[in-house]
Design an enzyme around this catalytic site. Sequence first.
Site, PDB file in Angstrom:
ATOM      1  N   GLU A   1     -14.636   4.671   4.801  1.00 58.85           N
ATOM      2  CA  GLU A   1     -14.741   3.216   4.683  1.00 58.85           C
ATOM      3  C   GLU A   1     -13.378   2.553   4.456  1.00 58.85           C
ATOM      4  O   GLU A   1     -13.289   1.341   4.305  1.00 58.85           O
ATOM      5  CB  GLU A   1     -15.675   2.857   3.520  1.00 58.85           C
ATOM      6  CG  GLU A   1     -17.107   3.312   3.710  1.00 58.85           C
ATOM      7  CD  GLU A   1     -17.973   3.032   2.494  1.00 58.85           C
ATOM      8  OE1 GLU A   1     -17.411   2.521   1.487  1.00 58.85           O
ATOM      9  OE2 GLU A   1     -19.170   3.312   2.534  1.00 58.85           O
TER      10      GLU A   1
ATOM     11  N   TYR B   1       0.848  -1.201   0.000  1.00 61.57           N
ATOM     12  CA  TYR B   1       0.000   0.000   0.000  1.00 61.57           C
ATOM     13  C   TYR B   1       0.879   1.244   0.000  1.00 61.57           C
ATOM     14  O   TYR B   1       0.641   2.177  -0.785  1.00 61.57           O
ATOM     15  CB  TYR B   1      -0.935   0.016   1.210  1.00 61.57           C
ATOM     16  CG  TYR B   1      -1.718   1.313   1.302  1.00 61.57           C
ATOM     17  CD1 TYR B   1      -2.686   1.617   0.347  1.00 61.57           C
ATOM     18  CD2 TYR B   1      -1.455   2.244   2.299  1.00 61.57           C
ATOM     19  CE1 TYR B   1      -3.387   2.821   0.388  1.00 61.57           C
ATOM     20  CE2 TYR B   1      -2.157   3.438   2.351  1.00 61.57           C
ATOM     21  CZ  TYR B   1      -3.117   3.733   1.397  1.00 61.57           C
ATOM     22  OH  TYR B   1      -3.799   4.930   1.450  1.00 61.57           O
TER      23      TYR B   1
ATOM     24  N   PRO C   1      -3.597  13.034   2.753  1.00 58.24           N
ATOM     25  CA  PRO C   1      -4.179  12.994   4.095  1.00 58.24           C
ATOM     26  C   PRO C   1      -3.580  11.871   4.950  1.00 58.24           C
ATOM     27  O   PRO C   1      -3.135  10.838   4.442  1.00 58.24           O
ATOM     28  CB  PRO C   1      -5.666  12.706   3.838  1.00 58.24           C
ATOM     29  CG  PRO C   1      -5.853  12.791   2.347  1.00 58.24           C
ATOM     30  CD  PRO C   1      -4.516  12.506   1.754  1.00 58.24           C
ATOM     31  N   GLY C   2      -3.627  12.102   6.258  1.00 65.82           N
ATOM     32  CA  GLY C   2      -3.334  11.048   7.211  1.00 65.82           C
ATOM     33  C   GLY C   2      -4.615  10.296   7.501  1.00 65.82           C
ATOM     34  O   GLY C   2      -5.363   9.951   6.583  1.00 65.82           O
TER      35      GLY C   2
END
Length: 254
Positions: free
Chosen positions: A191, A155, A185-186
Amino acid sequence: MNKLSSKTAFITGATSGIGKATAQLFAEQGLRLILCGRRQDRLDALATSLSEKTEVYTLNFDVRDKEEVFKKIQELPDAFRTIDILLNNAGNAHGLDPIQTGSLDDWDAMMDINVKGLLYVSKAILPGMIERGSGHIINIGSTAGKEVYPNGNVYCASKHAVDAINQGMRIDLNGKGIRVGAINPGLVETEFSEVRFKGDSERASKVYQGFTPLKPQDIAEIIWFAVTRPPHVNIADLTVMCLDQASSTIVNKQ
């Protein structure tokens, strides 16, 4: 009238999370919308709710399907063919396993969606922007594209690729009148974790417990800030985390 109200925005991954929040914000500002996603029922529901505010067109496809991506974009009706803003938002994580036990299917899904899907959509839309000499591409990256964390391996690799592609796009398109930037973004409460943990909602919910994570609306507002800068201003690369997050592995939980 908002200066962008006559513009058209193309949003991938529009049926949930950051994509949906951005579609809602853009609709409130009067932008014409092309909403893309894999779940037709969600696309229909979102289009119905937003069509009261603006013109909406939906495209039901998986960004991994190269032929379908190009076919659907080429078949856009005339009223939606001039795409001014592209939000490459579709992406996800599958699994959280060490490299030696990781699933090949999970790896394929992450590389196909996060990297190749972004490339397919961009490749289909860029010719029009180049021809017109204007456009804005925003790639949704991640803090995982800025560092690597345990069991994040593939990922993280996919999001590092997004970071590299974002930089490469900006270099290659320099002088073409097209702004290119990434929002990274962190922890955002979407979802995302439920998908990563294969529908285990209990495990997913624990990711966001004990602190206040970012919300999709927070990222949508940052995207809006980026697209409303004067034409000579390009937000090239922006990283955002909630107050309690210092890195991918350091989160202040109460």
